[in-house]
Design an enzyme around this catalytic site. Sequence first.
Site, PDB file in Angstrom:
ATOM      1  N   HIS A 107       0.834  -1.197   0.000  1.00 44.81           N
ATOM      2  CA  HIS A 107       0.000   0.000   0.000  1.00 44.81           C
ATOM      3  C   HIS A 107       0.870   1.249   0.000  1.00 44.81           C
ATOM      4  O   HIS A 107       1.433   1.632   1.019  1.00 44.81           O
ATOM      5  CB  HIS A 107      -0.933   0.004   1.222  1.00 44.81           C
ATOM      6  N   ASN A 156      -4.614   4.086   7.444  1.00 48.06           N
ATOM      7  CA  ASN A 156      -5.954   4.581   7.105  1.00 48.06           C
ATOM      8  C   ASN A 156      -6.989   4.163   8.144  1.00 48.06           C
ATOM      9  O   ASN A 156      -7.950   4.895   8.392  1.00 48.06           O
ATOM     10  CB  ASN A 156      -6.372   4.090   5.723  1.00 48.06           C
TER      11      ASN A 156
END
Length: 799
Positions: free
Chosen positions: A146, A197
Amino acid sequence: MNRFPVRKVAVLGAGVMGAQIAAHLVNVKVPVLLFDLAAKEGPKNGVVSKAVDGLKKLKPSPLGVADDAVLIGQANYDEHLEQLRECDLVIEAIAERMDWKLDLYKKIAPFVAPHAILASNTSGLSITKLSEALPEALKPRFCGIHFFNPPRYMYLVELIGTPSTDARILDDLESFVTSALGKGVVRAKDTPNFIANRVGIAGMLSTMREVEKFGLTYDVVDDLTGKKMGRASSGTFRTADIVGLDTMAHVIKTLQDTLSAETDPFYPSFATPEVLKVLLEKGNLGQKTKAGFYRKVGREVYRFELESGDYVPAGEKGDEVYARMLQRPPAERLKLLRESKGAQGQFLWAILRNSFHYAAVHLSTIAETARDVDFALRWGFGMKQGPFEAWQEAGWLQVAQWIQEDIAAGKALSNAPLPEWVFKGPVAEAGGVHTPEGSFNPTTGKFEPRRLLPVHARQLFPENVSGTKAASFKTAGTTVHEDDGIRLWTLDDEVLIASIKSKMHAISPEVAEGLQQGIELAEQKYQGLVIWSGDDPFSVGADLQALMPAFIAVGVSAIDDAEQFLQQTMLRMRYANVPVIAAIRGMALGGGCEIAVHASKRVAAMESYIGLVEVGVGLVPGAGGLTYIARRAAEQQARTTHKDLLPFLTEGFTAAAMAKVGTSALESRKLGYLLDDDVIVPNKDELLYVAIEEAKAMFTAGWRPPHRRQFAVAGRNGKATIQGQLVNMRDGGFISQHDFHIASLIANVLTGGDVDGGTLVTEEYLMALERKAFCELVTHPKTQDRIMAMLSTGKPLRN
């Protein structure tokens, strides 16, 4: 050191993330193929070609040099799948649709090389579910990767394994991402939105809820939750605009779709805020649509107001009393905020409490250790400290008690209690989750050290979390000499290190004296000298504030003396009998640039911004910067058959006269401030290691300084040609009269003054012209206005 050789990478998907990942691979010299669907009309690679062209227009630029876009190989799934066999790493980065990704995996699986790693760039989809579409032979070589947006600039990369992923594959990929791509890697568990996140967006949602509760405006909140709080300067709502409100909504939806009240006790707080719904309906997606929580009209900034559904003037600041509270020591700071009566103070305590609460409850499910959470929030959301660090510094058990009291009183976002490990066992006894032995892993109940791979040995002073008492470069090694301006020290008794200690590593006469002392010591006892100050910036240039008292007391002769001493320092560096390495990261401006160009060699982090910017304060480079440009131009001409020197001077003159700064190490090389044989290092934490190794290698190879040579200058005719162009710019209104005067002085130095073209001069001769121009400008009222504006506001004045 065994390493996983990555000779070529394929990136699947030429969208925003895929194209920018490909761009960053080019930045670090990794050959890359960018794939997408075949275009229905026109050239089959049309989709990719459009994406690559778009990279040149993006700001901030994904490419170190825009022209390097041509190095991105273009491919499509219809014609070029065979080329996947050449790739050692395949990064899938198509849209966040599980079904689309699974279909693509079935298509590409037969073409992935038997040794290659396949990684999915996703911000939150289950990596284990994605792996189910793969053949058994490929599953051990599959994982999640990511990147954060924009990939070139964001330091964080999360790696996510599945139960089938081979541990060696994750180690190999981490090594490549760390050293070759220059990133900070965190291993995340395969849970919705992973670590950064999951915690970061929960924090933003928490902030939005508390904003509604306390009735604060977005600009006040951004003022309070930006630099004053040790977070990104954009605060909360400006950050959302930068990220994109559609992107934020997607991450929120992932939380809503993949979690429930049973799996996450904070689930009710994941509801999409009303203001976000309204802005999305209006198509106001943030910076990309030029309107979101904020809208800029000309120079005026407006903020959205939910009540009226319109934008109103922005610019409100938080109450100064809370700014002062945020500057207090951690324990006192939280106590003051918790006990404050005002809405702003209560709001600040609430969002801190919520972040601590959420991180503690979810630590065991999202990460291996507390360190991973703190690094993820630091590197992914621009925080100076992660939630566990801030909590621990403020007093672990006291803060835990306050949080538990708020939970009991119904003030928290959830009634879930803090985990038992917070109050009992090793964490309670140690006073926090971070210790010299390592960071707490709630699964094992132990403090675990950082994972060490061979590549990490190149990081001599890696970034660390507070509480670990890791060695600081400020006190490490053996100090040879130290004063207020500089520290001279060594790690191995072979290479001397010079670390500038002044604010922003500005260059004062004391710093120059320390550098000269360092060169003398290095020549006597060491293999080389490395100029490395530990953190950004390399140097913002001469310390003008330090020179002002001498100028006021003695006059311009004091400035002349100081400049001459700086020039002598630069020449001492250039002609030292040991290699002098400038290890550059961040800004190297003005005098910092002059140190860099006079060093024997430069080792620069990718994000190095180098330039001669003295024009911004109404001055000319005065410590040899112009002399360097003139000498380099003469050397370049001498290697060709060209008889006219002026074309070789043009780029250097333009860079100095317009205060151009390279926006990357690659662009700084194009401007001539880095040379072709200088080293560019992707990872900032490897800079010192590489610089020391370069010094040793140069010494071992028998380093000798260059000969002192005379070189040709363009003379009065060259100056007249440049000035003719300047007259047109002035008369056309492109530059002011004072800009014209400064640029004319620069031209005079670069061309050697009132001499014939081709006249041979020395560096000392041109440096004398530099000093004369510098001292003339110091006494000019318009220059003094520019200097005072810069010292008082930090912004250049154009007059």
